[in-house]
Design a protein around this motif. Structure first.
Motif, PDB file in Angstrom:
ATOM      1  N   PRO A   1     126.311  90.260 139.231  1.00 28.18           N
ATOM      2  CA  PRO A   1     126.921  89.559 138.736  1.00 28.18           C
ATOM      3  C   PRO A   1     126.254  90.088 136.764  1.00 28.18           C
ATOM      4  O   PRO A   1     124.905  90.134 137.665  1.00 28.18           O
ATOM      5  N   GLU A   2     126.847  90.159 135.905  1.00 26.58           N
ATOM      6  CA  GLU A   2     126.055  90.708 134.785  1.00 26.58           C
ATOM      7  C   GLU A   2     126.950  89.423 133.471  1.00 26.58           C
ATOM      8  O   GLU A   2     127.805  89.278 133.244  1.00 26.58           O
ATOM      9  N   ALA A   3     125.457  89.349 133.057  1.00 24.67           N
ATOM     10  CA  ALA A   3     125.667  88.121 131.670  1.00 24.67           C
ATOM     11  C   ALA A   3     126.282  88.637 130.878  1.00 24.67           C
ATOM     12  O   ALA A   3     125.603  89.291 130.206  1.00 24.67           O
ATOM     13  N   TRP A   4     127.382  88.220 129.868  1.00 27.51           N
ATOM     14  CA  TRP A   4     127.814  88.608 129.166  1.00 27.51           C
ATOM     15  C   TRP A   4     127.252  87.044 127.952  1.00 27.51           C
ATOM     16  O   TRP A   4     127.518  86.155 128.178  1.00 27.51           O
ATOM     17  N   GLY A   5     127.032  86.891 127.065  1.00 21.87           N
ATOM     18  CA  GLY A   5     126.206  86.428 125.851  1.00 21.87           C
ATOM     19  C   GLY A   5     125.196  85.115 126.834  1.00 21.87           C
ATOM     20  O   GLY A   5     125.123  83.886 126.715  1.00 21.87           O
ATOM     21  N   PRO A   6     123.822  86.042 127.273  1.00 28.08           N
ATOM     22  CA  PRO A   6     123.255  85.292 127.846  1.00 28.08           C
ATOM     23  C   PRO A   6     122.310  84.533 127.056  1.00 28.08           C
ATOM     24  O   PRO A   6     121.432  83.114 127.951  1.00 28.08           O
ATOM     25  N   LEU A   7     122.336  84.690 125.814  1.00 29.41           N
ATOM     26  CA  LEU A   7     121.737  83.288 124.925  1.00 29.41           C
ATOM     27  C   LEU A   7     122.454  82.511 124.544  1.00 29.41           C
ATOM     28  O   LEU A   7     122.408  82.023 123.400  1.00 29.41           O
ATOM     29  N   GLY A   8     123.887  82.015 125.570  1.00 30.83           N
ATOM     30  CA  GLY A   8     124.608  81.227 124.660  1.00 30.83           C
ATOM     31  C   GLY A   8     125.555  81.245 123.399  1.00 30.83           C
ATOM     32  O   GLY A   8     126.016  80.489 122.690  1.00 30.83           O
TER      33      GLY A   8
ATOM     34  N   ILE B   1     130.344  88.390 133.881  1.00 27.27           N
ATOM     35  CA  ILE B   1     131.045  86.930 132.995  1.00 27.27           C
ATOM     36  C   ILE B   1     129.976  86.172 132.270  1.00 27.27           C
ATOM     37  O   ILE B   1     129.087  86.436 131.800  1.00 27.27           O
ATOM     38  N   GLU B   2     130.849  85.377 132.063  1.00 32.98           N
ATOM     39  CA  GLU B   2     129.863  84.126 130.896  1.00 32.98           C
ATOM     40  C   GLU B   2     128.416  83.945 131.704  1.00 32.98           C
ATOM     41  O   GLU B   2     128.846  82.601 132.444  1.00 32.98           O
ATOM     42  N   ILE B   3     127.648  83.455 131.383  1.00 26.54           N
ATOM     43  CA  ILE B   3     126.532  82.997 131.782  1.00 26.54           C
ATOM     44  C   ILE B   3     125.190  82.450 131.186  1.00 26.54           C
ATOM     45  O   ILE B   3     124.652  83.219 129.863  1.00 26.54           O
ATOM     46  N   ASP B   4     125.478  81.602 131.019  1.00 26.41           N
ATOM     47  CA  ASP B   4     123.669  81.220 129.880  1.00 26.41           C
ATOM     48  C   ASP B   4     123.385  79.863 130.314  1.00 26.41           C
ATOM     49  O   ASP B   4     123.999  79.627 131.439  1.00 26.41           O
ATOM     50  N   PRO B   5     122.448  79.059 130.166  1.00 20.23           N
ATOM     51  CA  PRO B   5     121.640  78.058 130.843  1.00 20.23           C
ATOM     52  C   PRO B   5     122.303  76.909 130.915  1.00 20.23           C
ATOM     53  O   PRO B   5     122.963  76.251 131.845  1.00 20.23           O
ATOM     54  N   PHE B   6     123.479  76.838 129.431  1.00 16.40           N
ATOM     55  CA  PHE B   6     124.194  75.579 129.439  1.00 16.40           C
ATOM     56  C   PHE B   6     125.152  75.591 130.674  1.00 16.40           C
ATOM     57  O   PHE B   6     126.653  75.146 130.780  1.00 16.40           O
ATOM     58  N   ASN B   7     125.853  77.052 130.939  1.00 18.98           N
ATOM     59  CA  ASN B   7     127.176  77.630 131.614  1.00 18.98           C
ATOM     60  C   ASN B   7     126.887  78.581 133.027  1.00 18.98           C
ATOM     61  O   ASN B   7     126.722  80.140 132.652  1.00 18.98           O
TER      62      ASN B   7
END
Length: 174
Positions: free
Chosen positions: A70-77, A48-54
């Motif tokens: 959970p795996e972050a796609w787009g972890p760097l926004g 799922i999309e995860i970054d500091p703002f989301n």
């Protein structure tokens, strides 16, 4: 393809060893709950999309409670420019003599979120691996958690999910 057929094929693929595990992508907590409650198969991972703002705090907590990684796609926004100039992230990076990207990757890992940052640059690949030689304090983790803008969750559309699962099963159960 009817849902019962999807379940049967996924279960068969797992039981016969054609696949070792099932993962999903873009399933929010509600979609994961539907999948696991109404089927005998539980995914091992949800990308799922995860970054500091989301940050998807609710989704991450639910996934963990179900033993799903959970795996972050787009972890760097996803290249969001203000990620690299955000005063909190930039300050933490400077304090730890790291880059903002390293701080963000470390933060996600510390939260139990798998990260696979996208880059084609050798120097960034090496930089992305150098995230285990520092520690963020509780206070620093709280500071990052306060950056969450809590946008709306991914919209759960049962037909889309059924088609996605059916496509996966069709391609991998051959």
């Amino acid at each position: 393809m009817p849902e019962a057929e999807c379940e049967r094929l996924v279960t068969e693929a797992l039981e016969t060893g054609r696949v070792k595990a099932i993962g999903v992508s873009n399933f929010n907590a509600g979609a994961v709950a539907d999948l696991t409650v109404f089927n005998r198969v539980t995914p091992v991972l949800d990308q799922i999309e995860i970054d500091p703002f989301n940050q998807k705090k609710t989704d991450v907590a639910y996934l963990r409670s179900q033993g799903i990684v959970p795996e972050a796609w787009g972890p760097l926004g996803q290249g969001r420019a203000d990620l690299y100039t955000n005063p909190v992230l930039k300050g933490l990076a400077d304090q730890h003599q790291k880059t903002v990207a390293q701080v963000v990757l470390h933060w996600n890992i510390k939260r139990g979120v798998v990260v696979i940052p996208k880059t084609t640059h050798q120097e960034r690949m090496a930089e992305n691996l150098a995230v285990f030689d520092f520690t963020l304090t509780k206070e620093e983790l709280v500071a990052i958690s306060q950056l969450d803008e809590a946008p709306a969750d991914f919209i759960y559309v049962p037909d889309y999910i059924q088609q996605t699962v059916a496509g996966f099963v069709k391609n991998w159960s051959k």
